[in-house]
Design an enzyme around this catalytic site. Structure first.
Site, short mmCIF file in Angstrom:
data_model
loop_
_atom_site.label_atom_id
_atom_site.label_comp_id
_atom_site.label_asym_id
_atom_site.label_seq_id
_atom_site.Cartn_x
_atom_site.Cartn_y
_atom_site.Cartn_z
N ASN A 9 11.99 0.84 -2.89
CA ASN A 9 11.45 2.18 -3.12
C ASN A 9 9.92 2.05 -3.12
O ASN A 9 9.33 1.59 -4.09
CB ASN A 9 11.96 2.70 -4.48
CG ASN A 9 11.31 4.02 -4.87
OD1 ASN A 9 10.66 4.68 -4.05
ND2 ASN A 9 11.48 4.41 -6.13
N TRP A 10 9.32 2.46 -2.01
CA TRP A 10 7.85 2.30 -1.88
C TRP A 10 7.07 3.35 -2.66
O TRP A 10 5.86 3.27 -2.76
CB TRP A 10 7.46 2.38 -0.41
CG TRP A 10 7.87 1.19 0.40
CD1 TRP A 10 8.53 0.07 -0.03
CD2 TRP A 10 7.64 0.99 1.82
NE1 TRP A 10 8.72 -0.80 1.01
CE2 TRP A 10 8.19 -0.26 2.16
CE3 TRP A 10 7.04 1.75 2.80
CZ2 TRP A 10 8.13 -0.76 3.46
CZ3 TRP A 10 7.00 1.26 4.11
CH2 TRP A 10 7.54 0.01 4.43
N LYS A 11 7.74 4.38 -3.13
CA LYS A 11 7.06 5.50 -3.81
C LYS A 11 5.96 6.03 -2.90
O LYS A 11 6.13 6.00 -1.67
CB LYS A 11 6.56 5.05 -5.18
CG LYS A 11 7.68 4.33 -5.97
CD LYS A 11 7.38 4.10 -7.41
CE LYS A 11 8.61 3.43 -8.05
NZ LYS A 11 8.43 3.20 -9.47
N HIS A 96 15.31 10.22 -9.47
CA HIS A 96 14.48 9.12 -9.97
C HIS A 96 13.74 9.60 -11.22
O HIS A 96 13.36 10.76 -11.32
CB HIS A 96 13.47 8.70 -8.88
CG HIS A 96 12.75 7.43 -9.24
ND1 HIS A 96 11.69 7.42 -10.11
CD2 HIS A 96 12.97 6.14 -8.88
CE1 HIS A 96 11.28 6.16 -10.26
NE2 HIS A 96 12.04 5.37 -9.54
N GLU A 98 10.82 9.31 -12.17
CA GLU A 98 9.51 9.93 -11.92
C GLU A 98 9.69 11.39 -11.49
O GLU A 98 8.88 12.25 -11.84
CB GLU A 98 8.74 9.12 -10.86
CG GLU A 98 8.20 7.82 -11.47
CD GLU A 98 8.08 6.66 -10.49
OE1 GLU A 98 8.06 6.88 -9.27
OE2 GLU A 98 7.99 5.50 -10.97
N GLU A 168 18.29 2.56 -14.07
CA GLU A 168 16.88 2.21 -14.19
C GLU A 168 16.39 2.59 -15.59
O GLU A 168 15.97 3.74 -15.80
CB GLU A 168 16.04 2.94 -13.14
CG GLU A 168 16.42 2.59 -11.72
CD GLU A 168 15.23 2.79 -10.76
OE1 GLU A 168 14.89 1.82 -10.07
OE2 GLU A 168 14.66 3.87 -10.73
N GLY A 174 8.05 -0.35 -13.65
CA GLY A 174 6.62 -0.56 -13.43
C GLY A 174 5.90 -1.16 -14.62
O GLY A 174 4.67 -1.15 -14.69
N SER A 214 11.33 -3.36 -12.70
CA SER A 214 10.61 -4.64 -12.68
C SER A 214 11.45 -5.80 -12.12
O SER A 214 11.34 -6.93 -12.59
CB SER A 214 10.05 -4.99 -14.06
OG SER A 214 9.12 -4.00 -14.47
N GLY A 235 10.81 -1.36 -6.94
CA GLY A 235 9.57 -0.61 -6.69
C GLY A 235 8.44 -1.56 -6.35
O GLY A 235 8.33 -2.07 -5.23
N GLY A 236 7.61 -1.83 -7.34
CA GLY A 236 6.39 -2.63 -7.15
C GLY A 236 6.56 -3.88 -6.29
O GLY A 236 5.80 -4.09 -5.33
P1 PGA Z 1 9.62 -1.13 -10.39
O1 PGA Z 1 10.20 0.32 -9.97
O2 PGA Z 1 10.40 -2.16 -9.62
O3 PGA Z 1 8.17 -1.08 -9.97
O4 PGA Z 1 9.79 -1.26 -11.85
C1 PGA Z 1 11.57 0.54 -9.77
C2 PGA Z 1 11.79 2.00 -9.42
O5 PGA Z 1 11.09 2.87 -9.94
O6 PGA Z 1 12.70 2.33 -8.60
#
Ligand code: PGA
Length: 256
Positions: A9-11, A96, A98, A168, A174, A214, A235-236
């Site tokens: 997930n590149w956001k 998600h 966010e 999640e 993050g 993470s 994500g990250g």
């Molecule tokens: P993260 O994000 O790996 O940076 O914690 C995961 C996500 O939000 O899907």
């Protein structure tokens, strides 16, 4: 046997040309992908370029981070499931944290998106997870049960196995803090028991449950070894093609 699914997930990161150079490095790193499914989920703008670049690689799919539940109409700024499907997108993230926290998405909205995605021929990745405060107040099960049952309300039984659930925990996204494998497995087993109540045991056994929060090369293998963890939503660490490739290797190691 559930096929493990690893999604990046590149956001809101990477332009379409950055996405293409990422993809080139990524391909040279991963080599042949066997026995698992890899999904790259870039911003909308990079989807067409990545769909073309991945055309000859059946193990790699392209996903989207969001969609609207209506088919078309006066919804400035929105993208429909049919528009994504026309680009050969296969997966779409819904709910998600966010989107829930920053854009006010409720379980009802998440449910509409889930159903619209399935109707358009997309597989929804339904994200659920508790805040730190909810965890500390012992509300994990209550929160997960509500998000899953409301998110899946009225989903036709034939569509249920298409769904991927992503657990999640919000405190792990993050932040560099990961749920340890035992904590994650406990939540995943609980999610599977709720799925079993809602969809029946045979279907619940087929639904894949990803862990997200993470995930990095260092912790991937232990997480992926857990019985009810069927992949990761990253994500990250997925923004660096080498580190996402290492997560894939660690998952392959967990399978062997
Ligand atoms: P993260 O994000 O790996 O940076 O914690 C995961 C996500 O939000 O899907």
């Amino acid at each position: 046997m559930r096929k493990k699914i690893l999604a990046a997930n590149w956001k809101m990161n990477l332009t379409h040309s950055e996405a293409l150079s990422y993809f080139e490095t990524f391909l040279s790193e991963i080599g042949q992908v066997n026995d698992l499914e890899v999904v790259i989920i870039p911003p909308f703008t990079a989807i067409p370029a990545l769909v073309l670049a991945s055309e000859k690689m059946p193990a790699i799919r392209i996903g989207a981070q969001n969609m609207h539940w209506e088919k078309s109409g006066a919804f400035t700024g929105e993208v429909s499931g049919a528009m994504l499907r026309a680009l050969y997108v296969k997966y779409v993230i819904v709910g998600h944290s966010e989107r829930r926290m920053l854009f006010g998405e409720t379980d009802e909205i998440v449910n509409r998106k889930t159903k619209a995605a399935l109707e358009a021929g997309l597989r929804p990745i339904l994200c659920v997870g508790e805040t730190l405060q909810e965890r500390d107040s012992n509300l994990i099960e209550k929160v997960l049960r509500k998000q899953i049952s409301e998110g899946l309300e009225d989903v036709a039984p034939k569509d249920q196995p298409e769904i991927v659930v992503a657990y999640e925990p919000i405190w792990a996204i993050g932040t560099g803090r990961t749920a340890n494998p035992a904590e994650a497995e406990q939540a995943h087993a609980f999610i599977r028991s709720v799925l079993s109540e809602l969809c029946g045991a045979p279907t619940a056994d087929r639904i894949r449950i990803q862990y997200g929060g993470s995930v990095k090369p260092e912790n991937a293998e232990d997480l992926m070894r857990q019985k009810n963890i069927d992949g990761a939503l990253v994500g990250g660490a997925s923004l660096d093609p080498r580190s996402f490739a290492r997560i894939i290797w660690r998952t392959e190691a967990a399978l062997s």
